[in-house]
Structures are given as structure tokens and as C-alpha cells.
Motif scaffolding. Sequence first.
Motif, PDB file in Angstrom:
ATOM      1  N   LEU A   1       0.730  -1.103   0.036  1.00  0.00           N
ATOM      2  CA  LEU A   1      -0.180   0.170   0.180  1.00  0.00           C
ATOM      3  C   LEU A   1       1.034   1.212  -0.071  1.00  0.00           C
ATOM      4  CD1 LEU A   1      -2.496  -1.125   2.704  1.00  0.00           C
ATOM      5  CD2 LEU A   1      -2.882  -0.961   0.188  1.00  0.00           C
ATOM      6  N   LYS A   2       0.457   2.276  -0.640  1.00  0.00           N
ATOM      7  CA  LYS A   2       0.950   3.675  -0.504  1.00  0.00           C
ATOM      8  C   LYS A   2       0.639   4.160   0.707  1.00  0.00           C
ATOM      9  CE  LYS A   2       1.345   4.270  -5.507  1.00  0.00           C
ATOM     10  NZ  LYS A   2       1.010   5.140  -6.455  1.00  0.00           N
ATOM     11  N   THR A   3       1.486   4.444   1.549  1.00  0.00           N
ATOM     12  CA  THR A   3       1.221   5.315   2.831  1.00  0.00           C
ATOM     13  C   THR A   3       0.919   6.587   3.021  1.00  0.00           C
ATOM     14  OG1 THR A   3       3.435   5.312   3.249  1.00  0.00           O
ATOM     15  CG2 THR A   3       2.555   3.396   4.132  1.00  0.00           C
ATOM     16  N   LYS A   4       1.482   7.281   1.689  1.00  0.00           N
ATOM     17  CA  LYS A   4       0.967   8.783   1.394  1.00  0.00           C
ATOM     18  C   LYS A   4      -0.419   8.862   1.484  1.00  0.00           C
ATOM     19  CE  LYS A   4       2.626  12.952  -0.689  1.00  0.00           C
ATOM     20  NZ  LYS A   4       3.112  13.576  -1.664  1.00  0.00           N
ATOM     21  N   ASN A   5      -1.109   9.658   2.286  1.00  0.00           N
ATOM     22  CA  ASN A   5      -2.422  10.052   2.200  1.00  0.00           C
ATOM     23  C   ASN A   5      -3.271   8.653   2.303  1.00  0.00           C
ATOM     24  OD1 ASN A   5      -1.946  12.585   1.870  1.00  0.00           O
ATOM     25  ND2 ASN A   5      -1.649  12.409  -0.441  1.00  0.00           N
ATOM     26  N   LEU A   6      -2.678   7.681   2.895  1.00  0.00           N
ATOM     27  CA  LEU A   6      -3.498   6.526   3.116  1.00  0.00           C
ATOM     28  C   LEU A   6      -4.796   6.607   3.931  1.00  0.00           C
ATOM     29  CD1 LEU A   6      -3.938   3.481   2.668  1.00  0.00           C
ATOM     30  CD2 LEU A   6      -2.496   3.187   4.540  1.00  0.00           C
ATOM     31  N   PHE A   7      -4.899   7.640   4.866  1.00  0.00           N
ATOM     32  CA  PHE A   7      -6.061   7.738   5.671  1.00  0.00           C
ATOM     33  C   PHE A   7      -6.249   9.150   5.354  1.00  0.00           C
ATOM     34  CE2 PHE A   7      -3.562   4.335   7.931  1.00  0.00           C
ATOM     35  CZ  PHE A   7      -4.740   3.390   8.032  1.00  0.00           C
ATOM     36  N   ALA A   8      -7.276   9.555   5.998  1.00  0.00           N
ATOM     37  CA  ALA A   8      -8.090  10.903   5.987  1.00  0.00           C
ATOM     38  C   ALA A   8      -7.216  12.016   6.231  1.00  0.00           C
ATOM     39  CB  ALA A   8      -9.438  10.833   6.359  1.00  0.00           C
ATOM     40  N   ASN A   9      -6.352  11.994   7.189  1.00  0.00           N
ATOM     41  CA  ASN A   9      -5.743  13.284   7.604  1.00  0.00           C
ATOM     42  C   ASN A   9      -4.276  12.858   8.336  1.00  0.00           C
ATOM     43  OD1 ASN A   9      -6.210  12.609  10.642  1.00  0.00           O
ATOM     44  ND2 ASN A   9      -8.277  13.011   9.906  1.00  0.00           N
ATOM     45  N   ASP A  10      -3.466  13.897   8.598  1.00  0.00           N
ATOM     46  CA  ASP A  10      -2.240  13.576   9.160  1.00  0.00           C
ATOM     47  C   ASP A  10      -2.352  12.941  10.441  1.00  0.00           C
ATOM     48  OD1 ASP A  10      -1.130  14.374   6.609  1.00  0.00           O
ATOM     49  OD2 ASP A  10      -0.700  16.452   7.191  1.00  0.00           O
ATOM     50  N   HIS A  11      -3.132  13.245  11.299  1.00  0.00           N
ATOM     51  CA  HIS A  11      -3.308  12.890  12.634  1.00  0.00           C
ATOM     52  C   HIS A  11      -3.677  11.390  12.505  1.00  0.00           C
ATOM     53  CE1 HIS A  11      -4.156  12.195  16.758  1.00  0.00           C
ATOM     54  NE2 HIS A  11      -5.378  11.867  16.447  1.00  0.00           N
ATOM     55  N   GLN A  12      -4.474  10.710  11.508  1.00  0.00           N
ATOM     56  CA  GLN A  12      -4.493   9.115  11.593  1.00  0.00           C
ATOM     57  C   GLN A  12      -3.399   8.647  10.992  1.00  0.00           C
ATOM     58  OE1 GLN A  12      -8.204   9.046   9.377  1.00  0.00           O
ATOM     59  NE2 GLN A  12      -9.345   9.052  11.081  1.00  0.00           N
ATOM     60  N   ASN A  13      -2.629   9.246  10.041  1.00  0.00           N
ATOM     61  CA  ASN A  13      -1.675   8.574   9.392  1.00  0.00           C
ATOM     62  C   ASN A  13      -0.447   8.261  10.767  1.00  0.00           C
ATOM     63  OD1 ASN A  13      -2.392   8.584   6.699  1.00  0.00           O
ATOM     64  ND2 ASN A  13      -1.459  10.255   6.101  1.00  0.00           N
ATOM     65  N   GLN A  14      -0.340   9.160  11.459  1.00  0.00           N
ATOM     66  CA  GLN A  14       0.663   9.135  12.587  1.00  0.00           C
ATOM     67  C   GLN A  14       0.420   8.102  13.687  1.00  0.00           C
ATOM     68  OE1 GLN A  14       1.016  13.270  14.285  1.00  0.00           O
ATOM     69  NE2 GLN A  14       2.141  13.811  12.543  1.00  0.00           N
ATOM     70  N   THR A  15      -1.133   8.130  13.823  1.00  0.00           N
ATOM     71  CA  THR A  15      -1.874   7.139  14.851  1.00  0.00           C
ATOM     72  C   THR A  15      -1.576   5.690  14.471  1.00  0.00           C
ATOM     73  OG1 THR A  15      -3.352   8.906  15.614  1.00  0.00           O
ATOM     74  CG2 THR A  15      -3.715   6.511  16.018  1.00  0.00           C
ATOM     75  N   TYR A  16      -2.077   5.424  13.209  1.00  0.00           N
ATOM     76  CA  TYR A  16      -2.139   4.034  12.449  1.00  0.00           C
ATOM     77  C   TYR A  16      -0.671   3.557  12.135  1.00  0.00           C
ATOM     78  CZ  TYR A  16      -6.940   4.691  12.658  1.00  0.00           C
ATOM     79  OH  TYR A  16      -8.255   4.981  13.138  1.00  0.00           O
ATOM     80  N   LEU A  17       0.147   4.513  11.619  1.00  0.00           N
ATOM     81  CA  LEU A  17       1.489   4.275  10.949  1.00  0.00           C
ATOM     82  C   LEU A  17       2.736   4.415  11.841  1.00  0.00           C
ATOM     83  CD1 LEU A  17       0.992   5.599   7.345  1.00  0.00           C
ATOM     84  CD2 LEU A  17       0.559   3.262   8.240  1.00  0.00           C
TER      85      LEU A  17
END
Length: 225
Positions: free
Chosen positions: A207-223
Motif C-alpha cells: 500500500l502507498k502510505t502517503k495519504n492512506l488515511f483521511a488526515n495526517d493525525h490518522q497517518n501518525q496514529t495508525y502508521l
Amino acid sequence: MEITKKDIDSLNAVVTVEVKAEDYSDKVQKILNNYRKTANIPGFRKGHVPMGMVKKQYGKAVLVEEVNKILQDALHNYLTEEKLDVLGNPLPKNDTEIDWDAKDFTFDFELGLSPKFDVDVVGKKAITHYHIEADDKMVNDQITSIRKQYGKLISKNEVEKGDEITGTFTNEEKEINKDTTFSLDAIKGKTQLKKIIGAKVGDTLSLKTKNLFANDHQNQTYLGV
């Protein structure tokens, strides 16, 4: 018992509580009698320990506890009955150590009184009142959220739309190795979502992790980055 108040100034006062022997003696004696019935002291049968020995061993501690109970109750009731608007809690003011061998006790407490003031409101300013109606979408979204939060978890072998997934994101170059659980609703791109739906337990997805989730906060939380 006697309680008096001395005003120091408009914002400070001292409350004096005088506790007499008759205020606590019966309660202390009752407790010591119960101790005598249950005390296990070598050389004496239970219930036959001399009262003098019981008083020597337990008397001071019982006295202190009962006087403190009476003191706190009396002070609370006084402040309530007198309707004193006090800032914080009363502070003990005793400058000398209490002589617990005495029969009568005097306690002083400093009070911080709330200042009295008047506010003149000139003119009026409009306040917007919002009337919010819960439409069907809001209600259904809330029901779905409650079901996910309190519903029974069921393990599945294949990912379907609306599922929650537990897995591990790994990327050696970015030093990502994060165990996480997320809902498919959090995935932003349709292309990424299609890769996940239909995946089975144990599958490895790219998966491409850039913009994988709706916002940067979720990217930080999940990744974890």
C-alpha cells in the motif's frame, strides 16, 4: 461545644471551635468498651482485659479520631448554617502542639471569604441560539458507532466493506513496524481500499502510505510516523 467567628477584615476571618469533654466522652467510652470485648492481649481472656490497659493501649488514638470527627462535622455544619461563602477550605491555625491529655480542646481555623461586588450590565448583546436537528444520517452513524464500540467482536477470514482490521504496517526504509487496528472507513483512496477488501488472514499487501488515511493525525496514529 461552642463555635465563634472573628472577622479580621472583609476577606478574612477566624473560626474558633471549642470541644468539651461531654462532646466526645460517651463515644470514646463506647468504642473502648467494644475494644475490650474483642482485644487479644496475652495473659487475659477475651472480654476480660482491664479497662485501664485498654485505655493505655488504644485510648489516645480513639480520642484523637473521635475529636477530629466531631470537629469536622461541627465546622461543616456551622459554615452551612451561617451560609458563609468560603474560598477553598478552612485552614487550621493552631500554633502550638495539641495537648491530647487535656479534657477540653480549642481549634482555630482561618477562613478566606469571597468578596462581594456588584456588576452593572449596560446594554444587551444578541446571542445566537442554534437548534440542531438529528437527521437520519446522523442517527444511523451514531448507531453504527455504538455497535462498533459495544458490539461483539467476530473473527473473519476475509475482509469485507465496513470491517475493522488488525495488522502490521512495515517499511524497512522508513523504519515503520507498527501493529494497529483501524476501520476501513478511515481509508482515504478508493484504489487502496480495493486492495484491502477481499484480503484474507495472513495476506501481505503493498500500500502507498502517503495519504492512506483521511488526515495526517490518522497517518501518525495508525502508521506510527
